[in-house]
Enzyme design. Structure first.
Site, mmCIF file in Angstrom:
data_model
loop_
_atom_site.group_PDB
_atom_site.id
_atom_site.type_symbol
_atom_site.label_atom_id
_atom_site.label_comp_id
_atom_site.label_asym_id
_atom_site.label_seq_id
_atom_site.Cartn_x
_atom_site.Cartn_y
_atom_site.Cartn_z
ATOM 1 N N PRO A 29 0.834 -1.203 0.000
ATOM 2 C CG PRO A 29 -0.777 -1.584 1.638
ATOM 3 C CD PRO A 29 0.534 -2.104 1.122
ATOM 4 C CD GLU A 104 -2.227 1.099 4.176
ATOM 5 O OE1 GLU A 104 -1.169 0.771 4.707
ATOM 6 O OE2 GLU A 104 -2.347 2.148 3.503
ATOM 7 C CE1 TYR A 180 -2.229 8.065 9.652
ATOM 8 C CE2 TYR A 180 -1.113 6.204 8.617
ATOM 9 C CZ TYR A 180 -1.442 7.556 8.631
ATOM 10 O OH TYR A 180 -0.993 8.391 7.641
ATOM 11 N NE ARG A 325 10.770 5.296 -1.473
ATOM 12 C CZ ARG A 325 11.768 5.563 -0.634
ATOM 13 N NH1 ARG A 325 12.346 6.750 -0.693
ATOM 14 N NH2 ARG A 325 12.174 4.675 0.236
ATOM 15 C CB CYS A 351 14.358 12.340 -5.722
ATOM 16 S SG CYS A 351 12.929 11.888 -6.737
ATOM 17 C CB CYS A 354 6.622 9.617 -5.481
ATOM 18 S SG CYS A 354 7.911 8.887 -4.448
ATOM 19 C CB SER A 402 14.291 18.646 -20.066
ATOM 20 O OG SER A 402 15.276 19.520 -20.562
ATOM 21 C CG ASP A 421 25.073 19.295 -23.230
ATOM 22 O OD1 ASP A 421 23.936 19.306 -22.702
ATOM 23 O OD2 ASP A 421 26.044 19.908 -22.768
ATOM 24 C CG ASP A 650 15.732 23.164 -15.149
ATOM 25 O OD1 ASP A 650 14.658 23.077 -14.534
ATOM 26 O OD2 ASP A 650 16.715 22.440 -14.903
HETATM 27 P P1 ADP Z 1 17.210 20.500 -17.830
HETATM 28 O O1 ADP Z 1 17.098 20.187 -16.366
HETATM 29 O O2 ADP Z 1 16.072 21.317 -18.338
HETATM 30 O O3 ADP Z 1 17.472 19.291 -18.676
HETATM 31 P P2 ADP Z 1 20.038 21.242 -17.588
HETATM 32 O O4 ADP Z 1 20.519 22.524 -17.067
HETATM 33 O O5 ADP Z 1 20.212 20.027 -16.749
HETATM 34 O O6 ADP Z 1 18.500 21.464 -17.984
HETATM 35 O O7 ADP Z 1 20.721 20.928 -18.971
HETATM 36 C C1 ADP Z 1 20.880 21.900 -19.959
HETATM 37 C C2 ADP Z 1 22.013 21.488 -20.882
HETATM 38 O O8 ADP Z 1 21.973 22.305 -22.047
HETATM 39 C C3 ADP Z 1 23.406 21.660 -20.286
HETATM 40 O O9 ADP Z 1 24.077 20.415 -20.313
HETATM 41 C C4 ADP Z 1 24.110 22.670 -21.211
HETATM 42 O O10 ADP Z 1 25.464 22.330 -21.442
HETATM 43 C C5 ADP Z 1 23.315 22.531 -22.490
HETATM 44 N N1 ADP Z 1 23.323 23.730 -23.351
HETATM 45 C C6 ADP Z 1 22.890 24.982 -23.025
HETATM 46 N N2 ADP Z 1 23.002 25.806 -24.102
HETATM 47 C C7 ADP Z 1 23.491 25.049 -25.118
HETATM 48 C C8 ADP Z 1 23.801 25.308 -26.486
HETATM 49 N N3 ADP Z 1 23.638 26.508 -27.029
HETATM 50 N N4 ADP Z 1 24.294 24.294 -27.249
HETATM 51 C C9 ADP Z 1 24.439 23.045 -26.723
HETATM 52 N N5 ADP Z 1 24.162 22.758 -25.430
HETATM 53 C C10 ADP Z 1 23.687 23.735 -24.646
HETATM 54 FE FE1 SF4 Z 2 11.670 7.093 -6.834
HETATM 55 FE FE2 SF4 Z 2 11.864 9.746 -6.973
HETATM 56 FE FE3 SF4 Z 2 10.167 8.400 -8.575
HETATM 57 FE FE4 SF4 Z 2 9.654 8.593 -5.983
HETATM 58 S S1 SF4 Z 2 9.761 10.286 -7.453
HETATM 59 S S2 SF4 Z 2 9.508 6.757 -7.234
HETATM 60 S S3 SF4 Z 2 11.677 8.492 -5.103
HETATM 61 S S4 SF4 Z 2 12.380 8.298 -8.581
#
Ligand code: ADP
Ligand code: SF4
Length: 700
Positions: A29, A104, A180, A325, A351, A354, A402, A421, A650
């Site tokens: 649960p 549960e 509880y 998890r 982390c 959740c 991302s 990158d 980000d």
């Molecule tokens: P998110 O959490 O959104 O994935 P991060 O800050 O972890 O963002 O990752 C952003 C990545 O983008 C970094 O690794 C950075 O080196 C890369 N980056 C930023 N600008 C450029 C660019 N102009 N060309 C290539 N890579 C880039």
């Molecule tokens: Fe695991 Fe983080 Fe996903 Fe929760 S949010 S299940 S702690 S990876």
């Protein structure tokens, strides 16, 4: 791929009273944030795990009566016929895959405030639970249960069990853990009773035993009866006839339950974050249980390694591998082990995002699995994705969480993906963050995605490739994704929380400076108003390098938001252990290279603190230069045939890694769709019966 024979033991069936679990993977649960108001969201979330091979799938806490009301935290109910129908959606879905469904049943006792029902909370002796805990504080104290109240709770449990059987559940729980009601009867500090329910352990377990008896009577031979019990406190108390009171409890109740689901007593130790605790951390507390009973035992420990799981079984610690998890992060974990696809497991990073979802009162979010909670409302499946109608060229700039997730999801659809990158390693922010104290497991976000991307032939990946507009125009993709992340600023806020501009001084640093290897001179003042993990963990990092560090925050506690992830007490402990003084309710207003000026956030009164550098962990702003440069050359972008430019992670809105991964996944799923901002399906409660029908009608 074939499975390693040493994992065969994990796929043996296990009898739980009258029912049989098809294998040893047991989703215990756990809170999902999906109340009875979201029955389809919940059914699909749980069904996906059954499809992925979990042999038993349980609900989260399911209230048996309005006197157990945790509002505004999300909880399930099994009060009336509408509730039965709502749960039946889940049990039917789980049964479709041959798994068992468990419920549960739960009474919160003095640990709930009954904010919605406005009924006085029940307790053995009128002692509040967590009265000193700000996060759960209420301003209503519980009342003492008399014998009629005890009979009432036993009746509600019996009725709840009957409703559970009608809803199609195979395993019905009695809950005596985590503060509880059942648990409160077990501990003498909460149970001061002088009747047959208080005093020696034989009396203190009586209420739980009676709950088990009425449950069995109600479900007959249709369902297994499980006891979920917290053992941390009791294990520390010497027993009269056994080593500890925990030993006595298990031996006294052994004939009354078909299954023991054993755990710790409070969230920070029970669902502890990987920053502070490793896999299998419950073992020292629960390792004795199997010696005291011949009934099957399930326990958790953020198990993701099949070798650890096998070891738990071979060493006689557990019969069933409990997962909460790990089952959220990878609903298909059992099937991947079964099919010998170990390297495809999407391992939980610990982390606790959740858990923050539950504290936020929303459906579960997961850093590793962006499809968690999205199975029904967006139709996302963690393992399957429809092939793209048209194979297109997708260029992703930025290989952080991302960008990696976007690349993987786009490539799984069959697109031709290029990922570039500027850095020397993949992972973006995690390239540095994974090196910080306790955060190594977080890099599973990167490792999992790199591993899967390596298997796909339609992906080209380039490091040390900073891309500008000219490069992008030359590559001329059909779709451009900007995942360029965010940068930390030196921005400060006033005591009224109004931004007052950057703190300008050569000895003012940001986390980006530390990541780039520019170390400040000590003593360092870490000023944290980001309030999540980063300020605290960077303070630890600098202290570990031998610097004199102090931590200042305008919040009331260090890393204040980590109350949401169960980490806050452990953050404070870690700072204390590293001898980092914590100053709260102060904001930095100035710095001359020797002294920082602090102002109290409520009075404005100024004080000075000696330091030679300041690290501000405050505000992040998107890295938007590339996007702005592209906007200026929009005509050329269109002429190059780039049909869409999408910003994710980000770079769109700085946040936790979970948000970045979700954003990358969403962008890939929505590639080429004009309306990128899609509305998800909205779930509705089941209302077969109109409000006002007799609750008693629902009792079986
Ligand atoms: P998110 O959490 O959104 O994935 P991060 O800050 O972890 O963002 O990752 C952003 C990545 O983008 C970094 O690794 C950075 O080196 C890369 N980056 C930023 N600008 C450029 C660019 N102009 N060309 C290539 N890579 C880039
Ligand atoms: Fe695991 Fe983080 Fe996903 Fe929760 S949010 S299940 S702690 S990876």
């Amino acid at each position: 791929m074939t499975r390693d024979a040493r994992y065969d033991v994990l796929f043996e069936p296990v009898r739980i009273g009258p029912v049989t679990a098809p294998n040893r993977f047991y989703q215990v649960p756990h809170a999902s944030g999906m109340t009875n108001a979201l029955p389809r969201v919940r059914a699909a979330f749980r069904e996906t795990k059954a499809e992925g091979g979990w042999g038993v799938i349980c609900t989260g806490a399911c209230s048996i009566d309005p006197t157990s009301d945790d509002t505004p935290l999300p909880f399930a109910t099994l009060w009336d016929r509408n509730d039965i129908r709502a749960h039946a959606l889940m049990t039917e879905a789980v049964h479709r895959h041959g798994s068992l469904a468990g419920v549960e049943l739960w009474h919160g006792g003095a640990a709930v405030m009954n904010r919605a029902s406005r009924l006085p909370p029940l307790s053995p002796s009128g002692i509040p639970w967590m009265a000193t805990h700000v996060g759960f504080m209420g301003n209503l104290r519980p009342r003492v249960m008399d014998k009629t109240d005890i009979r009432d709770v036993l009746r509600w449990q019996a009725e709840g069990a009957g409703k559970a059987r009608s809803a199609g559940f195979d395993i019905v729980y009695v809950y005596a853990g985590m503060g509880y009601l059942g648990y409160e009867f077990l501990l003498p500090e909460y149970n001061h009773r002088c009747d047959e329910y208080g005093g020696p352990i034989e009396n203190r377990i009586r209420f739980v035993r009676e709950l088990l008896e009425v449950t069995r009577e109600a479900v007959g031979t249709d369902c297994g009866v499980a006891l979920r019990v917290s053992l941390e406190e009791l294990r520390g108390r010497p027993g009269t006839h056994q080593e500890s009171e925990a030993h006595e409890l298990i031996s006294l109740l052994s004939d009354h339950a078909d299954l023991f689901d054993v755990k710790m007593d409070s969230s920070p130790t029970d669902c502890s974050a990987s920053r502070f605790t490793g896999e299998g951390s419950h073992e020292p507390v629960i390792d004795f249980v199997k010696r005291m009973t011949d009934k099957p035992v399930v326990g958790v420990g953020r198990f993701t390694s099949p070798d650890t799981m096998v070891s738990q079984i071979r060493r006689g610690v557990l019969d069933l591998i409990g997962g909460a998890r790990p089952s959220i992060a990878d609903p298909f974990l059992p099937n991947k082990i079964r099919e010998g696809r170990i390297e495809e497991i999407r391992e939980c990073i610990g982390c606790n995002i959740c858990i923050s979802s539950w504290h936020d009162g929303v459906p579960v979010r997961c850093t590793q699995n962006p499809t968690a909670g999205e199975e029904w409302r967006r139709g996302w499946h963690p393992e399957r994705i429809a092939p793209a109608r048209k194979r297109e060229k997708v260029l992703i700039v930025g290989g952080g969480p991302s960008g990696l997730e976007c690349a993987l999801t786009a490539a799984r659809q069959g697109h031709e993906v290029t990922l570039a990158d500027a850095g020397t390693s993949w992972g973006g922010r995690l390239s540095f963050e994974k090196t910080l104290p306790g955060l190594a497991a977080w890099n599973r976000v990167v490792d999992y995605r790199l591993g899967r991307l390596a298997d796909l032939p339609n992906v080209s990946m380039y490091l040390e490739s900073p891309l500008g507009v000219d490069d992008i125009l030359e590559l001329a993709p059909d779709h451009l994704i900007l995942a360029t992340g965010a940068a930390w600023t030196r921005m400060l806020y006033s005591t009224l929380e109004i931004p007052v501009g950057q703190l300008e001084h050569p000895a003012v640093y940001t986390p980006d400076d530390i990541a780039a290897g520019r170390l400040p001179a000590g003593p360092v003042l870490v000023f944290d108003f980001d309030n999540y993990y980063y300020g605290g963990v960077l303070a630890e990092h600098l202290a570990a390098k031998g610097m004199e560090v102090s931590y200042v925050t305008p919040a009331g506690q260090a890393s204040a938001w980590t109350i949401m992830t169960n980490e806050l007490p452990l953050v404070h402990r870690a700072l204390l252990q590293r001898r980092i003084p914590v100053t709260t309710l102060q904001t930095v207003t100035g710095f001359d290279g020797e002294m920082a000026t602090l102002a109290h956030v409520f009075t404005g009164e100024e004080t000075a603190m000696h330091c030679r550098s300041i690290l501000i962990v405050g505000l992040r702003r998107p890295r938007s230069a590339l996007r702005e440069a592209l906007d200026l050359r929009r005509a050329e972008v269109e002429a190059a045939g780039i049909a869409s430019v999408t910003t994710i992670g980000d770079a769109l809105a700085p946040g936790a890694i979970a948000h970045a991964v979700h954003s990358g996944h969403k962008a890939a799923r929505e590639l080429g769709q004009r309306d990128g901002h899609r509305l998800y399906l909205r779930d509705t409660p089941i209302t077969d019966c109109e409000p006002g029908f007799e609750q008693a009608d629902a009792a079986e």
